[in-house]
Design an enzyme around this catalytic site. Sequence first.
Site, PDB file in Angstrom:
ATOM      1  N   HIS A 100       0.809  -1.131  -0.181  1.00  0.00           N
ATOM      2  CA  HIS A 100       0.120  -0.118  -0.156  1.00  0.00           C
ATOM      3  C   HIS A 100       1.000   1.184  -0.056  1.00  0.00           C
ATOM      4  O   HIS A 100       1.987   1.235   0.712  1.00  0.00           O
ATOM      5  CB  HIS A 100      -0.932  -0.017   1.308  1.00  0.00           C
ATOM      6  CG  HIS A 100      -2.113   1.206   1.190  1.00  0.00           C
ATOM      7  ND1 HIS A 100      -1.713   2.384   1.617  1.00  0.00           N
ATOM      8  CD2 HIS A 100      -3.199   0.946   0.866  1.00  0.00           C
ATOM      9  CE1 HIS A 100      -2.772   3.096   1.002  1.00  0.00           C
ATOM     10  NE2 HIS A 100      -3.846   2.158   0.701  1.00  0.00           N
ATOM     11  N   GLU A 172      -3.864   1.479  -7.228  1.00  0.00           N
ATOM     12  CA  GLU A 172      -4.312   2.411  -6.347  1.00  0.00           C
ATOM     13  C   GLU A 172      -3.544   3.574  -6.655  1.00  0.00           C
ATOM     14  O   GLU A 172      -2.481   3.761  -6.009  1.00  0.00           O
ATOM     15  CB  GLU A 172      -4.410   2.052  -4.891  1.00  0.00           C
ATOM     16  CG  GLU A 172      -5.198   0.947  -4.434  1.00  0.00           C
ATOM     17  CD  GLU A 172      -5.440   1.023  -3.160  1.00  0.00           C
ATOM     18  OE1 GLU A 172      -6.535   0.849  -2.712  1.00  0.00           O
ATOM     19  OE2 GLU A 172      -4.642   1.260  -2.320  1.00  0.00           O
TER      20      GLU A 172
HETATM   21  C1  PEP Z   1      -7.122   2.999   0.075  1.00  0.00           C
HETATM   22  O1  PEP Z   1      -6.128   3.756   0.805  1.00  0.00           O
HETATM   23  O2  PEP Z   1      -6.431   1.907  -0.254  1.00  0.00           O
HETATM   24  C2  PEP Z   1      -8.101   3.500  -0.305  1.00  0.00           C
HETATM   25  C3  PEP Z   1      -8.684   3.012  -1.158  1.00  0.00           C
HETATM   26  O3  PEP Z   1      -8.602   4.547   0.303  1.00  0.00           O
HETATM   27  P1  PEP Z   1      -9.678   5.518   0.078  1.00  0.00           P
HETATM   28  O4  PEP Z   1     -11.089   4.798  -0.594  1.00  0.00           O
HETATM   29  O5  PEP Z   1     -10.070   6.128   1.266  1.00  0.00           O
HETATM   30  O6  PEP Z   1      -9.481   6.672  -0.964  1.00  0.00           O
END
Ligand code: PEP
Length: 280
Positions: A100, A172
């Site tokens: 992450h 992400e």
């Molecule tokens: C994350 O940090 O993995 C995430 C998806 O956060 P958010 O949905 O709050 O942006």
Amino acid sequence: MTPSSIRPVWVGTSWKMNKTLAEAATFVDELLAVPIPSGIQVFVLPPYTALASVRSRVPEDSPILLGAQNAHWAPEGSWTGEISMRMAKDAGATLIETGHSERREHFGETDRTVARKAAAAVAYGLIPLICVGEPLAVRDEGGAEDFVRVQLQIALSELAPAEISQVLIAYEPIWAIGEHGIPATIDQVAPVMALISDVVTVAAGGPVRAVLYGGSVSTQNAREVLSDPNTHGLLVGRAAWQASGFIELLKLCAPLSGAGAGQSTIYSRTLPWTTTAALL
Ligand code: PEP
């Protein structure tokens, strides 16, 4: 694709550094009080402190998988403040999130440590959930796809093709995550999802279990994100930290899950290693 081989839509949440034991219990009880829409593979990544207690609250046959947000690659030893894959598994994890961006930024996670953790997870029969994503400056320079390709290639470098076929990947983009995140558009996400699909398909010699998208996912954009053919699910933070928000998202994703069109294989508690054919 036969009716019995429809891929589920994966929808999960990481609680990050949130929830006491009582708060975790309230979330789980609220979630368990509603039927999980068919065709959705649900997962929850509590903090370590709540993993075992959440596990004991979730019935054996509930279609909810649990995971840890991180675990160390070493089997045991003098690693103050860490937990091992074995310990995470013992506490109830089936999935191990690794890579992450918050761990990369604040806790020294690198592509190499992600690779070691993915391999260690697999060695314990756990499913790595490998997160990749580029910073805004890289995207602005047009380098998002190259950046993610390298992250992914290194992350998968210690796994055999049959193992790669079992992993979960989450794209992400760092600029889209968290409180100050800018929700990505489908046009920004789709090319990277296609790239990920190409890289993992080559590395695995076939499709992988699922590729998820995460970053400011909410009820506003969930369906649009899932309309991308290379996106098999969602990793959600803030919008799912209240059970009511998570449940709303699950309901929203149900029509996209193939529900009614056939039977997806949904797992509870354990996620077996299977041939890729059985995953589709
Ligand atoms: C994350 O940090 O993995 C995430 C998806 O956060 P958010 O949905 O709050 O942006």
